[in-house]
Design an enzyme around this catalytic site. Structure first.
Site, PDB file in Angstrom:
ATOM      1  N   ASP A  13       0.838  -0.956  -0.101  1.00 41.40           N
ATOM      2  CA  ASP A  13      -0.110   0.175   0.056  1.00 41.40           C
ATOM      3  C   ASP A  13       0.724   1.224  -0.213  1.00 41.40           C
ATOM      4  O   ASP A  13       1.533   1.383   1.263  1.00 41.40           O
ATOM      5  CB  ASP A  13      -1.073  -0.003   1.204  1.00 41.40           C
ATOM      6  CG  ASP A  13      -1.738   1.002   1.409  1.00 41.40           C
ATOM      7  OD1 ASP A  13      -1.600   2.101   0.529  1.00 41.40           O
ATOM      8  OD2 ASP A  13      -3.123   0.981   1.951  1.00 41.40           O
ATOM      9  N   HIS A  14       0.923   1.960  -1.071  1.00 34.15           N
ATOM     10  CA  HIS A  14       2.018   3.088  -1.307  1.00 34.15           C
ATOM     11  C   HIS A  14       1.476   4.306  -0.393  1.00 34.15           C
ATOM     12  O   HIS A  14       2.396   5.326  -0.249  1.00 34.15           O
ATOM     13  CB  HIS A  14       1.897   3.393  -2.720  1.00 34.15           C
ATOM     14  CG  HIS A  14       3.233   3.954  -3.063  1.00 34.15           C
ATOM     15  ND1 HIS A  14       4.100   4.349  -2.182  1.00 34.15           N
ATOM     16  CD2 HIS A  14       3.910   4.306  -4.238  1.00 34.15           C
ATOM     17  CE1 HIS A  14       5.246   4.876  -2.900  1.00 34.15           C
ATOM     18  NE2 HIS A  14       5.151   4.740  -4.130  1.00 34.15           N
TER      19      HIS A  14
END
Ligand code: CAO
Length: 553
Positions: free
Chosen positions: A525-526
């Site tokens: 999850d950036h």
């Protein structure tokens, strides 16, 4: 022969047949789910009373039936038993008890307190406990009211969902809701205090604080760490882990709707959060869902938006105009996985970091253990080592063992290490979770992998087996492939994909040597993890697998 009857769902109202899960001629095992029935307050899977064959189905989907009506007839495979057994509500997970027993479950009700002059009739706080929910633990999927709300007897207070049933727990008295003692996502069982209600007209000592004072005080207090930690379950973004029990929570955690309405919404792909409620207390009715669908369908297609979500619509296709087709229903697990994966995909900005680990030595070591542990009935697979190595990497990079708070400003850092693994089953993809993997040896992890995989294949996984994961590994190494991009299993923030290892020539500075290289695909999850963190995490993992002695450090 045994007749399976409609169990007592706690009221005289008719129940609807929502789904028939078997067909005539099918062989079933004891406890296999046969039919899903729904009342206004609960939905329930009716289990088979015995192993045997379905001889006759007397009910049809959509039919309204009453308690005691015959659903189907089963020929028991126990040939010794010739008597006709009627299957009744006592096998139906205690739903009848849920509805009726509540009145016996009142606790902490203050005794009538005399002031010395006259007894004062006033509101008094009473704590109510979870009634009998059929033995199993259930998850809280909805808190139907909020502190300060007026409560009428029989109003729904919370909605619970176990592996087999969804149940609304009604209020036993009029009053004002003071506070809930549980959160959405909590696992509860019979006897657990779940709500405090200031019950109207109960006798109370005048010294007692008015119930309503407590709630605002709590609300205005700064949130302590443990409170924050429990918050995402109630308010998190609408993505969901790959388990079979979270669908309702994520579709509509903040709306007030019964199980039948949720099921309808689910079937029609309607997000209940977008539906206007016309029922009492903002409760969404089936008619509201239908009205919503009607209104959406009547909107001009030119808007290009699906269900008001802002996502481009995928048009309906008629494939039969191109050739012969057949419609095959997705299994329940497949439908839920689809919803959860889609939600995670559209909510989480994904990036995948590719890497590889030299597992030549580890694989040789693993193989050398084979015979020894085979005798003990344990197969030590590469996946067991991967789980152990992941725990070390999570400890070294704690951000990977976190969840993003719904406020987008806080990370919930986990101090436990529960590792999920994707398991491919004939019914679809499930993710059992190995709890506290940090406290287990590789052999113990391998044993749990075998046990949980067997349970997954036999459809025996309970909700608890699939909850609480911190990080997931999806291994396709047994099948093949060089790399893939797994979807993050929200609320986790990273997932490790493992592909098939193969011998490759690797340059050691002087010459090419044959090494067994394992491809790793780390999706993350950036919003939480930067690319540099992901590269470091992969490298760390790769080094651990390259020299397993590092796990001893
Ligand atoms: N490279 C080379 N061989 C591998 C390997 C790898 N990365 N991983 C496993 N293998 C080999 C094993 O050694 C085993 O060989 P032997 O039988 O000769 O010992 C064989 O492949 C089969 O392994 P397995 O799949 O039975 O065991 P596992 O522990 O690797 O996996 C499980 C167990 C449950 C994860 C697996 O059965 C499964 O379901 N995989 C699919 C997961 C999936 O669908 N993921 C996609 C999800 S979408 O993101």
């Amino acid at each position: 022969m045994a007749d399976v009857l409609v169990p007592d769902m706690g009221s005289d109202d008719p129940v609807d047949i929502a789904e028939i899960l078997v067909k005539e001629g099918d062989s079933v095992q004891e406890e296999d789910s046969l039919v899903v029935i729904e009342s206004a307050k609960a939905s329930l899977e009716v289990p088979s009373p015995a192993a045997g064959k379905i001889v006759k189905i007397h009910a049809s989907v959509g039919q309204s039936l009453k308690t005691g009506d015959v659903l189907m007839t089963i020929e028991s495979s126990d040939s010794g038993s010739s008597e006709t057994t009627e299957v009744t509500d006592n096998q139906a997970n205690g739903i009848d008890s849920v509805m009726e027993k509540g009145t016996e479950e009142r606790h902490d009700a203050p005794e009538s307190a005399s002031t010395g002059d006259v007894d004062v009739l006033a509101n008094a706080d009473q704590t109510f406990n979870i009634p009998d929910i059929g033995g199993d633990a259930a998850d809280v999927i909805e808190l139907s009211l909020k502190p300060g709300d007026q409560v009428k007897k029989d109003d729904t207070l919370i909605v619970l969902e176990s592996a087999k049933a969804t149940v609304e727990v009604p209020a036993e008295a009029d009053g004002v809701l003071v506070k809930y003692e549980v959160n959405v996502g909590d696992s509860v069982s019979e006897g657990k205090p779940f709500v405090v209600i200031s019950v109207a007209g109960a006798k109370s000592a005048p010294a007692e604080k008015p119930a309503q004072q407590e709630a605002p005080k709590q609300a205005s207090a700064p949130a302590a760490a443990p409170q924050q930690a429990s918050a995402p379950a109630q308010t998190a973004a609408p993505a969901a882990p790959l388990n079979t029990n979270s669908l309702d929570v994520n579709l509509s955690s903040d709306v007030h709707a019964g199980p039948a309405v949720r099921r309808l919404a689910n079937k029609l792909g309607v997000n209940l959060g977008l539906v206007s409620a016309t029922g009492p207390r903002g409760r969404i009715l089936k008619e509201d869902v239908h009205a919503f669908v009607k209104s959406e369908l009547s909107k001009p297609k030119a808007t290009g938006a699906a269900g008001g979500t802002g996502l481009p619509a995928l048009p309906e296709m008629d494939f039969s105009q191109h050739g012969e087709v057949e419609e095959v229903s997705l299994t329940k697990i497949q439908q839920m996985s689809a919803q959860n994966l889609h939600r995670a995909w559209v909510n989480i900005p994904h990036v995948t970091q590719f890497d590889e680990a030299d597992i030549t030595d580890l694989e040789n070591f693993r193989k050398s253990l084979g015979e020894e542990f085979k005798k003990q009935g344990v197969k030590i697979t590469m996946l067991a080592f991967m789980i152990k190595a992941s725990v070390h990497a999570l400890k070294a990079f704690p951000k990977f063992n976190a969840s993003l708070h719904s406020d987008g400003k806080t990370l919930i850092m986990k101090k436990y290490y529960h590792i999920g693994f994707a398991a491919d089953t004939p019914n679809g993809l499930v993710v059992p979770v190995i709890k506290n993997a940090d406290r287990l040896s590789v052999v113990e992890i391998a044993q749990q992998l075998m046990d949980l995989s067997a349970k997954a294949r036999d459809k025996k996984l309970g909700p608890k087996d699939m909850q609480g994961g911190c990080f997931t590994i999806s291994s396709l190494g047994g099948i093949g492939g060089t790399a893939f991009t797994p979807i993050v299993n929200w609320p986790e923030v990273a997932i490790l994909g493992v592909s098939r290892s193969k011998m490759q020539p690797v340059w050691n500075g002087k010459e090419f040597t044959p090494r067994n290289m394992l491809p790793l695909s780390l999706s993350y999850d950036h919003r939480v993890i930067d690319g540099a963190d992901a590269a470091r995490f992969s490298q760390y993992l790769s080094k651990l697998l390259g020299d397993a002695r590092r796990m001893l450090l």
